[in-house]
Design a protein around this motif. Structure first.
Motif, PDB file in Angstrom:
ATOM      1  N   GLN A  97     -45.758   7.024  48.535  1.00 46.17           N
ATOM      2  CA  GLN A  97     -44.656   6.152  48.930  1.00 46.17           C
ATOM      3  C   GLN A  97     -45.165   4.955  49.738  1.00 46.17           C
ATOM      4  O   GLN A  97     -44.724   3.825  49.516  1.00 46.17           O
ATOM      5  N   ILE A  98     -46.090   5.198  50.672  1.00 46.06           N
ATOM      6  CA  ILE A  98     -46.653   4.099  51.465  1.00 46.06           C
ATOM      7  C   ILE A  98     -47.417   3.127  50.564  1.00 46.06           C
ATOM      8  O   ILE A  98     -47.302   1.901  50.701  1.00 46.06           O
ATOM      9  N   GLN A  99     -48.203   3.668  49.624  1.00 45.59           N
ATOM     10  CA  GLN A  99     -48.933   2.813  48.695  1.00 45.59           C
ATOM     11  C   GLN A  99     -47.972   1.972  47.855  1.00 45.59           C
ATOM     12  O   GLN A  99     -48.213   0.784  47.606  1.00 45.59           O
ATOM     13  N   SER A 100     -46.876   2.602  47.436  1.00 45.74           N
ATOM     14  CA  SER A 100     -45.884   1.886  46.649  1.00 45.74           C
ATOM     15  C   SER A 100     -45.265   0.735  47.445  1.00 45.74           C
ATOM     16  O   SER A 100     -45.109  -0.379  46.936  1.00 45.74           O
ATOM     17  N   GLU A 101     -44.939   0.990  48.704  1.00 49.77           N
ATOM     18  CA  GLU A 101     -44.349  -0.058  49.538  1.00 49.77           C
ATOM     19  C   GLU A 101     -45.339  -1.191  49.793  1.00 49.77           C
ATOM     20  O   GLU A 101     -44.952  -2.366  49.806  1.00 49.77           O
TER      21      GLU A 101
ATOM     22  N   LYS B 131     -42.319  -3.455  35.986  1.00 50.90           N
ATOM     23  CA  LYS B 131     -43.011  -2.356  35.314  1.00 50.90           C
ATOM     24  C   LYS B 131     -43.797  -1.510  36.313  1.00 50.90           C
ATOM     25  O   LYS B 131     -43.783  -0.275  36.251  1.00 50.90           O
ATOM     26  N   LYS B 132     -44.479  -2.190  37.241  1.00 53.78           N
ATOM     27  CA  LYS B 132     -45.230  -1.461  38.261  1.00 53.78           C
ATOM     28  C   LYS B 132     -44.296  -0.640  39.156  1.00 53.78           C
ATOM     29  O   LYS B 132     -44.609   0.496  39.531  1.00 53.78           O
ATOM     30  N   GLU B 133     -43.143  -1.214  39.481  1.00 56.51           N
ATOM     31  CA  GLU B 133     -42.188  -0.513  40.330  1.00 56.51           C
ATOM     32  C   GLU B 133     -41.653   0.736  39.633  1.00 56.51           C
ATOM     33  O   GLU B 133     -41.466   1.776  40.263  1.00 56.51           O
ATOM     34  N   GLN B 134     -41.423   0.628  38.329  1.00 56.72           N
ATOM     35  CA  GLN B 134     -40.991   1.805  37.576  1.00 56.72           C
ATOM     36  C   GLN B 134     -42.045   2.904  37.620  1.00 56.72           C
ATOM     37  O   GLN B 134     -41.732   4.087  37.813  1.00 56.72           O
ATOM     38  N   GLY B 135     -43.317   2.526  37.420  1.00 60.03           N
ATOM     39  CA  GLY B 135     -44.401   3.509  37.469  1.00 60.03           C
ATOM     40  C   GLY B 135     -44.526   4.154  38.835  1.00 60.03           C
ATOM     41  O   GLY B 135     -44.712   5.380  38.946  1.00 60.03           O
ATOM     42  N   ARG B 136     -44.407   3.338  39.909  1.00 59.09           N
ATOM     43  CA  ARG B 136     -44.509   3.893  41.263  1.00 59.09           C
ATOM     44  C   ARG B 136     -43.352   4.843  41.562  1.00 59.09           C
ATOM     45  O   ARG B 136     -43.526   5.879  42.209  1.00 59.09           O
ATOM     46  N   ALA B 137     -42.164   4.496  41.082  1.00 60.40           N
ATOM     47  CA  ALA B 137     -41.004   5.367  41.301  1.00 60.40           C
ATOM     48  C   ALA B 137     -41.193   6.717  40.601  1.00 60.40           C
ATOM     49  O   ALA B 137     -40.848   7.775  41.151  1.00 60.40           O
ATOM     50  N   LYS B 138     -41.771   6.679  39.396  1.00 59.33           N
ATOM     51  CA  LYS B 138     -42.025   7.934  38.681  1.00 59.33           C
ATOM     52  C   LYS B 138     -43.042   8.791  39.422  1.00 59.33           C
ATOM     53  O   LYS B 138     -42.900  10.023  39.495  1.00 59.33           O
ATOM     54  N   VAL B 139     -44.084   8.128  39.983  1.00 57.87           N
ATOM     55  CA  VAL B 139     -45.119   8.877  40.703  1.00 57.87           C
ATOM     56  C   VAL B 139     -44.530   9.558  41.934  1.00 57.87           C
ATOM     57  O   VAL B 139     -44.766  10.747  42.195  1.00 57.87           O
ATOM     58  N   VAL B 140     -43.763   8.804  42.724  1.00 58.52           N
ATOM     59  CA  VAL B 140     -43.158   9.366  43.940  1.00 58.52           C
ATOM     60  C   VAL B 140     -42.192  10.492  43.580  1.00 58.52           C
ATOM     61  O   VAL B 140     -42.164  11.547  44.237  1.00 58.52           O
ATOM     62  N   ASN B 141     -41.405  10.296  42.545  1.00 58.73           N
ATOM     63  CA  ASN B 141     -40.446  11.324  42.131  1.00 58.73           C
ATOM     64  C   ASN B 141     -41.151  12.587  41.641  1.00 58.73           C
ATOM     65  O   ASN B 141     -40.784  13.716  41.994  1.00 58.73           O
ATOM     66  N   LEU B 142     -42.206  12.383  40.830  1.00 58.79           N
ATOM     67  CA  LEU B 142     -42.951  13.528  40.307  1.00 58.79           C
ATOM     68  C   LEU B 142     -43.674  14.271  41.422  1.00 58.79           C
ATOM     69  O   LEU B 142     -43.716  15.512  41.434  1.00 58.79           O
ATOM     70  N   SER B 143     -44.217  13.524  42.368  1.00 59.24           N
ATOM     71  CA  SER B 143     -44.906  14.160  43.492  1.00 59.24           C
ATOM     72  C   SER B 143     -43.926  14.951  44.361  1.00 59.24           C
ATOM     73  O   SER B 143     -44.236  16.058  44.833  1.00 59.24           O
ATOM     74  N   GLY B 144     -42.745  14.397  44.563  1.00 61.41           N
ATOM     75  CA  GLY B 144     -41.741  15.090  45.380  1.00 61.41           C
ATOM     76  C   GLY B 144     -41.238  16.367  44.738  1.00 61.41           C
ATOM     77  O   GLY B 144     -40.834  17.313  45.441  1.00 61.41           O
ATOM     78  N   LYS B 145     -41.259  16.455  43.403  1.00 66.04           N
ATOM     79  CA  LYS B 145     -40.772  17.652  42.715  1.00 66.04           C
ATOM     80  C   LYS B 145     -41.684  18.850  42.914  1.00 66.04           C
ATOM     81  O   LYS B 145     -41.262  19.995  42.706  1.00 66.04           O
ATOM     82  N   GLN B 146     -42.950  18.600  43.296  1.00 64.43           N
ATOM     83  CA  GLN B 146     -43.877  19.730  43.463  1.00 64.43           C
ATOM     84  C   GLN B 146     -43.446  20.656  44.604  1.00 64.43           C
ATOM     85  O   GLN B 146     -43.725  21.848  44.581  1.00 64.43           O
ATOM     86  N   ARG B 147     -42.785  20.072  45.601  1.00 63.62           N
ATOM     87  CA  ARG B 147     -42.260  20.902  46.696  1.00 63.62           C
ATOM     88  C   ARG B 147     -41.232  21.900  46.166  1.00 63.62           C
ATOM     89  O   ARG B 147     -41.266  23.093  46.504  1.00 63.62           O
ATOM     90  N   MET B 148     -40.356  21.401  45.302  1.00 65.82           N
ATOM     91  CA  MET B 148     -39.332  22.269  44.719  1.00 65.82           C
ATOM     92  C   MET B 148     -39.964  23.351  43.842  1.00 65.82           C
ATOM     93  O   MET B 148     -39.563  24.532  43.883  1.00 65.82           O
ATOM     94  N   LEU B 149     -40.996  22.949  43.059  1.00 68.69           N
ATOM     95  CA  LEU B 149     -41.646  23.943  42.194  1.00 68.69           C
ATOM     96  C   LEU B 149     -42.355  25.021  43.011  1.00 68.69           C
ATOM     97  O   LEU B 149     -42.332  26.211  42.652  1.00 68.69           O
ATOM     98  N   GLY B 150     -42.975  24.622  44.119  1.00 65.62           N
ATOM     99  CA  GLY B 150     -43.630  25.604  44.987  1.00 65.62           C
ATOM    100  C   GLY B 150     -42.632  26.575  45.599  1.00 65.62           C
ATOM    101  O   GLY B 150     -42.882  27.796  45.670  1.00 65.62           O
ATOM    102  N   GLN B 151     -41.486  26.064  46.017  1.00 66.43           N
ATOM    103  CA  GLN B 151     -40.466  26.939  46.601  1.00 66.43           C
ATOM    104  C   GLN B 151     -39.882  27.879  45.549  1.00 66.43           C
ATOM    105  O   GLN B 151     -39.558  29.045  45.843  1.00 66.43           O
ATOM    106  N   LYS B 152     -39.743  27.390  44.298  1.00 64.99           N
ATOM    107  CA  LYS B 152     -39.264  28.260  43.220  1.00 64.99           C
ATOM    108  C   LYS B 152     -40.264  29.384  42.947  1.00 64.99           C
ATOM    109  O   LYS B 152     -39.875  30.532  42.662  1.00 64.99           O
ATOM    110  N   LEU B 153     -41.555  29.017  43.027  1.00 63.72           N
ATOM    111  CA  LEU B 153     -42.579  30.035  42.811  1.00 63.72           C
ATOM    112  C   LEU B 153     -42.504  31.121  43.898  1.00 63.72           C
ATOM    113  O   LEU B 153     -42.643  32.331  43.604  1.00 63.72           O
TER     114      LEU B 153
END
Length: 299
Positions: free
Chosen positions: A156-160, A35-57
């Protein structure tokens, strides 16, 4: 006999309960880690998407310079970025995302906020977009993306690190479980097996004595008893009673061997009762022989 066997069964139940507890604990930790691994994966994925949103902006800004502004898309991107940042900081039980509790990551979010507030204040105003310079927008977007990349790397480091901690915990629990099982095997299972083997050996000895020795002597005594009833000669009757006495002595030896075979158990009184009956039979036979002798003297 009853007390040792009760102790053995209690030890067996303890072993079963121990295995069940270890299994439940292992499964609980595994499910928690998953369960914790699922939550960490969502956090890393959501954080990584902000780069894409900034570039779209940034891409929407260049589109607006060509007088083809899509204000709906710009509003959507700004709201998406704002909600994602809030989610990363405050967490969400429904999405299995924990609240941020890392001071270093929180410090980077503090650095991120001025850049996002500037973009939000400029892009939400249509007139403000037309007055923006390419250098300002590029600087703010690049700064936003750079800080967001740092935050993503920190997540990502915190997750690892958390994953490694859980692996160590599971390894320690596995070693502890193995030690408990080894203890149960050597100090619970082996004694029970030894007792069962000893009990089986005693039953085998008892069965052998009963099948071969005891039954043989009982058949001999029954045959002699029948002969004693039909024999009228006094001397022959005395000889038969002597044979019965020898069989009785052998039967007593067999009874002693059977008792020794089950030394840890309380011997039953079956053999003693049979011996008592045989002794009573001998007494009655003596009375009969004395009566026959008296009649022969009178005659």
């Amino acid at each position: 006999m009853k007390k040792p066997w009760n102790q053995s069964f209690r030890a067996y139940y303890l072993l079963v309960i121990t295995i069940l507890v270890i299994t439940v604990v292992n499964q609980s930790i595994t499910q928690y880690a998953f369960k914790k691994e699922q939550g960490r994966a969502k956090v890393v994925n959501l954080s990584g998407k902000q780069r894409m949103l900034g570039q779209k902006l940034l891409a929407e800004y260049y589109t607006c310079r060509l007088n083809k502004c899509n204000y709906g898309e710009i509003t959507y991107l700004l709201n998406k970025i704002e909600s994602s940042i809030k989610l990363l900081q405050e967490g969400s039980p429904n999405l299995n995302i924990s609240q941020l509790d890392n001071s270093e990551i929180e410090a980077n979010f503090e650095r991120l906020h001025p850049n996002f507030i500037w973009l939000k204040s400029k892009f939400f105003n249509r007139e403000g977009i037309s007055r923006l310079t390419e250098a300002d927008v590029t600087f703010r977007v690049n700064r936003f993306v750079q800080i967001m990349d740092e935050i993503t790397m920190q997540f990502q480091i915190q997750s690892e690190q958390e994953f490694q901690s859980l692996k160590i915990l599971e390894l320690e629990l596995a070693i502890f479980s193995i030690l408990i099982l080894l203890f149960e095997i050597f100090f619970v299972v082996n004694p029970i097996i030894s007792k069962l083997a000893d009990h089986k050996q005693k039953l085998t000895k008892l069965a052998w004595h009963h099948t071969h020795a005891f039954s043989s002597h009982m058949r001999n005594i029954n045959d002699l008893k029948f002969v004693l009833k039909v024999e009228k000669n006094v001397e022959r009757r005395q000889e038969i009673m002597h044979f019965i006495g020898e069989e009785l002595e052998e039967l007593n030896k067999v009874s002693e061997n059977m008792t020794a075979a089950f030394a840890t158990e309380k011997p039953k009184n079956t053999d003693t009762s049979i011996t008592s009956k045989i002794k009573a039979l001998l007494k009655s036979a003596n009375k009969i022989s004395y009566g026959d002798k008296a009649r022969s003297v009178e005659s």
